[in-house]
Motif scaffolding. Sequence first.
Motif, PDB file in Angstrom:
ATOM      1  N   SER A  48       0.598  -7.360  -5.378  1.00  0.00           N
ATOM      2  CA  SER A  48      -0.038  -8.086  -4.275  1.00  0.00           C
ATOM      3  C   SER A  48       0.949  -8.305  -3.129  1.00  0.00           C
ATOM      4  CB  SER A  48      -0.575  -9.426  -4.772  1.00  0.00           C
ATOM      5  OG  SER A  48      -1.145 -10.149  -3.701  1.00  0.00           O
ATOM      6  N   LEU A  49       2.184  -8.669  -3.461  1.00  0.00           N
ATOM      7  CA  LEU A  49       3.211  -8.836  -2.429  1.00  0.00           C
ATOM      8  C   LEU A  49       3.479  -7.518  -1.711  1.00  0.00           C
ATOM      9  CD1 LEU A  49       5.736 -11.158  -4.294  1.00  0.00           C
ATOM     10  CD2 LEU A  49       4.319 -11.763  -2.321  1.00  0.00           C
ATOM     11  N   LEU A  50       3.522  -6.434  -2.448  1.00  0.00           N
ATOM     12  CA  LEU A  50       3.734  -5.125  -1.853  1.00  0.00           C
ATOM     13  C   LEU A  50       2.569  -4.752  -0.943  1.00  0.00           C
ATOM     14  CD1 LEU A  50       5.337  -2.502  -1.586  1.00  0.00           C
ATOM     15  CD2 LEU A  50       4.228  -1.697  -3.670  1.00  0.00           C
ATOM     16  N   ARG A  51       1.354  -4.987  -1.409  1.00  0.00           N
ATOM     17  CA  ARG A  51       0.160  -4.663  -0.627  1.00  0.00           C
ATOM     18  C   ARG A  51       0.121  -5.437   0.684  1.00  0.00           C
ATOM     19  NH1 ARG A  51      -4.571  -5.917  -4.526  1.00  0.00           N
ATOM     20  NH2 ARG A  51      -5.826  -5.395  -2.720  1.00  0.00           N
ATOM     21  N   SER A  52       0.613  -6.653   0.670  1.00  0.00           N
ATOM     22  CA  SER A  52       0.595  -7.484   1.878  1.00  0.00           C
ATOM     23  C   SER A  52       1.798  -7.221   2.785  1.00  0.00           C
ATOM     24  CB  SER A  52       0.547  -8.965   1.500  1.00  0.00           C
ATOM     25  OG  SER A  52       1.748  -9.349   0.860  1.00  0.00           O
ATOM     26  N   GLY A  53       2.739  -6.405   2.318  1.00  0.00           N
ATOM     27  CA  GLY A  53       3.913  -6.090   3.117  1.00  0.00           C
ATOM     28  C   GLY A  53       4.968  -7.181   3.113  1.00  0.00           C
ATOM     29  N   LYS A  54       4.889  -8.090   2.160  1.00  0.00           N
ATOM     30  CA  LYS A  54       5.811  -9.225   2.107  1.00  0.00           C
ATOM     31  C   LYS A  54       7.025  -8.975   1.224  1.00  0.00           C
ATOM     32  CE  LYS A  54       2.284 -12.626   3.135  1.00  0.00           C
ATOM     33  NZ  LYS A  54       1.557 -13.803   2.685  1.00  0.00           N
ATOM     34  N   VAL A  55       7.391  -7.731   1.052  1.00  0.00           N
ATOM     35  CA  VAL A  55       8.580  -7.398   0.270  1.00  0.00           C
ATOM     36  C   VAL A  55       9.625  -6.797   1.208  1.00  0.00           C
ATOM     37  CG1 VAL A  55       7.349  -7.035  -1.900  1.00  0.00           C
ATOM     38  CG2 VAL A  55       7.668  -5.127  -0.358  1.00  0.00           C
ATOM     39  N   LYS A  56      10.870  -6.941   0.841  1.00  0.00           N
ATOM     40  CA  LYS A  56      11.962  -6.391   1.647  1.00  0.00           C
ATOM     41  C   LYS A  56      12.299  -4.957   1.246  1.00  0.00           C
ATOM     42  CE  LYS A  56      12.870 -10.052   4.052  1.00  0.00           C
ATOM     43  NZ  LYS A  56      12.642 -10.082   5.484  1.00  0.00           N
ATOM     44  N   GLY A  57      11.876  -4.561   0.069  1.00  0.00           N
ATOM     45  CA  GLY A  57      12.172  -3.217  -0.393  1.00  0.00           C
ATOM     46  C   GLY A  57      11.354  -2.876  -1.620  1.00  0.00           C
ATOM     47  N   VAL A  58      11.402  -1.614  -1.975  1.00  0.00           N
ATOM     48  CA  VAL A  58      10.703  -1.130  -3.162  1.00  0.00           C
ATOM     49  C   VAL A  58      11.562  -0.037  -3.782  1.00  0.00           C
ATOM     50  CG1 VAL A  58       9.303   0.531  -1.852  1.00  0.00           C
ATOM     51  CG2 VAL A  58       8.505  -0.255  -4.066  1.00  0.00           C
ATOM     52  N   ARG A  59      11.669  -0.048  -5.094  1.00  0.00           N
ATOM     53  CA  ARG A  59      12.455   0.986  -5.774  1.00  0.00           C
ATOM     54  C   ARG A  59      11.759   2.339  -5.637  1.00  0.00           C
ATOM     55  NH1 ARG A  59      16.012  -0.894 -10.033  1.00  0.00           N
ATOM     56  NH2 ARG A  59      15.987  -3.157 -10.110  1.00  0.00           N
ATOM     57  N   PHE A  60      12.569   3.378  -5.522  1.00  0.00           N
ATOM     58  CA  PHE A  60      11.998   4.722  -5.432  1.00  0.00           C
ATOM     59  C   PHE A  60      11.170   5.039  -6.672  1.00  0.00           C
ATOM     60  CE2 PHE A  60      15.617   5.907  -2.441  1.00  0.00           C
ATOM     61  CZ  PHE A  60      14.812   5.842  -1.316  1.00  0.00           C
ATOM     62  N   GLU A  61      11.616   4.584  -7.828  1.00  0.00           N
ATOM     63  CA  GLU A  61      10.867   4.827  -9.064  1.00  0.00           C
ATOM     64  C   GLU A  61       9.480   4.192  -8.993  1.00  0.00           C
ATOM     65  OE1 GLU A  61      11.091   3.936 -13.865  1.00  0.00           O
ATOM     66  OE2 GLU A  61      12.812   3.453 -12.614  1.00  0.00           O
ATOM     67  N   THR A  62       9.412   2.970  -8.470  1.00  0.00           N
ATOM     68  CA  THR A  62       8.124   2.290  -8.328  1.00  0.00           C
ATOM     69  C   THR A  62       7.239   3.041  -7.345  1.00  0.00           C
ATOM     70  OG1 THR A  62       9.156   0.159  -8.813  1.00  0.00           O
ATOM     71  CG2 THR A  62       7.006   0.111  -7.724  1.00  0.00           C
ATOM     72  N   LEU A  63       7.813   3.450  -6.227  1.00  0.00           N
ATOM     73  CA  LEU A  63       7.065   4.207  -5.234  1.00  0.00           C
ATOM     74  C   LEU A  63       6.551   5.522  -5.825  1.00  0.00           C
ATOM     75  CD1 LEU A  63       6.135   4.366  -2.286  1.00  0.00           C
ATOM     76  CD2 LEU A  63       8.363   5.365  -1.736  1.00  0.00           C
ATOM     77  N   ALA A  64       7.376   6.187  -6.605  1.00  0.00           N
ATOM     78  CA  ALA A  64       6.970   7.451  -7.237  1.00  0.00           C
ATOM     79  C   ALA A  64       5.828   7.223  -8.226  1.00  0.00           C
ATOM     80  CB  ALA A  64       8.160   8.087  -7.946  1.00  0.00           C
ATOM     81  N   ARG A  65       5.884   6.137  -8.984  1.00  0.00           N
ATOM     82  CA  ARG A  65       4.810   5.848  -9.943  1.00  0.00           C
ATOM     83  C   ARG A  65       3.501   5.536  -9.224  1.00  0.00           C
ATOM     84  NH1 ARG A  65       6.052   4.475 -15.376  1.00  0.00           N
ATOM     85  NH2 ARG A  65       8.261   4.739 -15.819  1.00  0.00           N
ATOM     86  N   ILE A  66       3.600   4.777  -8.125  1.00  0.00           N
ATOM     87  CA  ILE A  66       2.399   4.477  -7.338  1.00  0.00           C
ATOM     88  C   ILE A  66       1.790   5.772  -6.818  1.00  0.00           C
ATOM     89  CG2 ILE A  66       1.588   3.455  -5.167  1.00  0.00           C
ATOM     90  CD1 ILE A  66       3.632   1.169  -5.680  1.00  0.00           C
ATOM     91  N   CYS A  67       2.623   6.643  -6.275  1.00  0.00           N
ATOM     92  CA  CYS A  67       2.130   7.914  -5.743  1.00  0.00           C
ATOM     93  C   CYS A  67       1.545   8.809  -6.833  1.00  0.00           C
ATOM     94  CB  CYS A  67       3.242   8.639  -4.985  1.00  0.00           C
ATOM     95  SG  CYS A  67       3.662   7.833  -3.430  1.00  0.00           S
ATOM     96  N   THR A  68       2.138   8.768  -8.017  1.00  0.00           N
ATOM     97  CA  THR A  68       1.587   9.542  -9.136  1.00  0.00           C
ATOM     98  C   THR A  68       0.208   9.025  -9.507  1.00  0.00           C
ATOM     99  OG1 THR A  68       3.781  10.064  -9.993  1.00  0.00           O
ATOM    100  CG2 THR A  68       1.942  10.200 -11.550  1.00  0.00           C
ATOM    101  N   ALA A  69       0.082   7.713  -9.610  1.00  0.00           N
ATOM    102  CA  ALA A  69      -1.201   7.108  -9.992  1.00  0.00           C
ATOM    103  C   ALA A  69      -2.286   7.387  -8.962  1.00  0.00           C
ATOM    104  CB  ALA A  69      -1.036   5.607 -10.175  1.00  0.00           C
ATOM    105  N   LEU A  70      -1.914   7.380  -7.694  1.00  0.00           N
ATOM    106  CA  LEU A  70      -2.897   7.553  -6.622  1.00  0.00           C
ATOM    107  C   LEU A  70      -2.988   8.988  -6.114  1.00  0.00           C
ATOM    108  CD1 LEU A  70      -2.148   4.313  -4.579  1.00  0.00           C
ATOM    109  CD2 LEU A  70      -4.064   4.736  -6.130  1.00  0.00           C
ATOM    110  N   ASP A  71      -2.204   9.894  -6.708  1.00  0.00           N
ATOM    111  CA  ASP A  71      -2.180  11.300  -6.290  1.00  0.00           C
ATOM    112  C   ASP A  71      -1.984  11.401  -4.777  1.00  0.00           C
ATOM    113  OD1 ASP A  71      -2.249  14.067  -6.583  1.00  0.00           O
ATOM    114  OD2 ASP A  71      -4.423  14.141  -6.263  1.00  0.00           O
ATOM    115  N   CYS A  72      -0.874  10.788  -4.329  1.00  0.00           N
ATOM    116  CA  CYS A  72      -0.592  10.787  -2.894  1.00  0.00           C
ATOM    117  C   CYS A  72       0.901  10.945  -2.665  1.00  0.00           C
ATOM    118  CB  CYS A  72      -1.097   9.492  -2.257  1.00  0.00           C
ATOM    119  SG  CYS A  72      -0.213   8.002  -2.774  1.00  0.00           S
ATOM    120  N   ARG A  73       1.303  10.901  -1.415  1.00  0.00           N
ATOM    121  CA  ARG A  73       2.708  10.977  -1.024  1.00  0.00           C
ATOM    122  C   ARG A  73       3.093   9.635  -0.406  1.00  0.00           C
ATOM    123  NH1 ARG A  73       4.420  16.432  -0.590  1.00  0.00           N
ATOM    124  NH2 ARG A  73       6.050  15.732   0.827  1.00  0.00           N
ATOM    125  N   PRO A  74       4.379   9.297  -0.361  1.00  0.00           N
ATOM    126  CA  PRO A  74       4.790   8.016   0.219  1.00  0.00           C
ATOM    127  C   PRO A  74       4.247   7.773   1.626  1.00  0.00           C
ATOM    128  CG  PRO A  74       6.622   8.974  -0.960  1.00  0.00           C
ATOM    129  CD  PRO A  74       5.522  10.009  -0.961  1.00  0.00           C
TER     130      PRO A  74
END
Length: 78
Positions: free
Chosen positions: A40-66
């Motif tokens: 939820s914090l990530l979706r709202s843009g209220k984070v200062k950063g995101v791990r590349f691993e987390t970003l890769a997992r999100i993209c895998t789940a959603l079949d998308c690119r960063p």
Amino acid sequence: MSDATPIPDIVVTLDVMLARRKMKAKDLAAFVGITEANLSLLRSGKVKGVRFETLARICTALDCRPGDILDIASGTER
């Protein structure tokens, strides 16, 4: 880059991709291995950063690119 140069904001468009893929945030959080609160914090843009691993997992789940879930704000979106 000088100190006077404004740094544009990063806009998180994760909600758009979730809707396109008809996936619930709860399911995405479970797949990625993060809490719903952190997603939820990530979706709202209220984070200062995101791990590349987390970003890769999100993209895998959603079949998308960063670039499909992150954008650069124009000067008027602040």
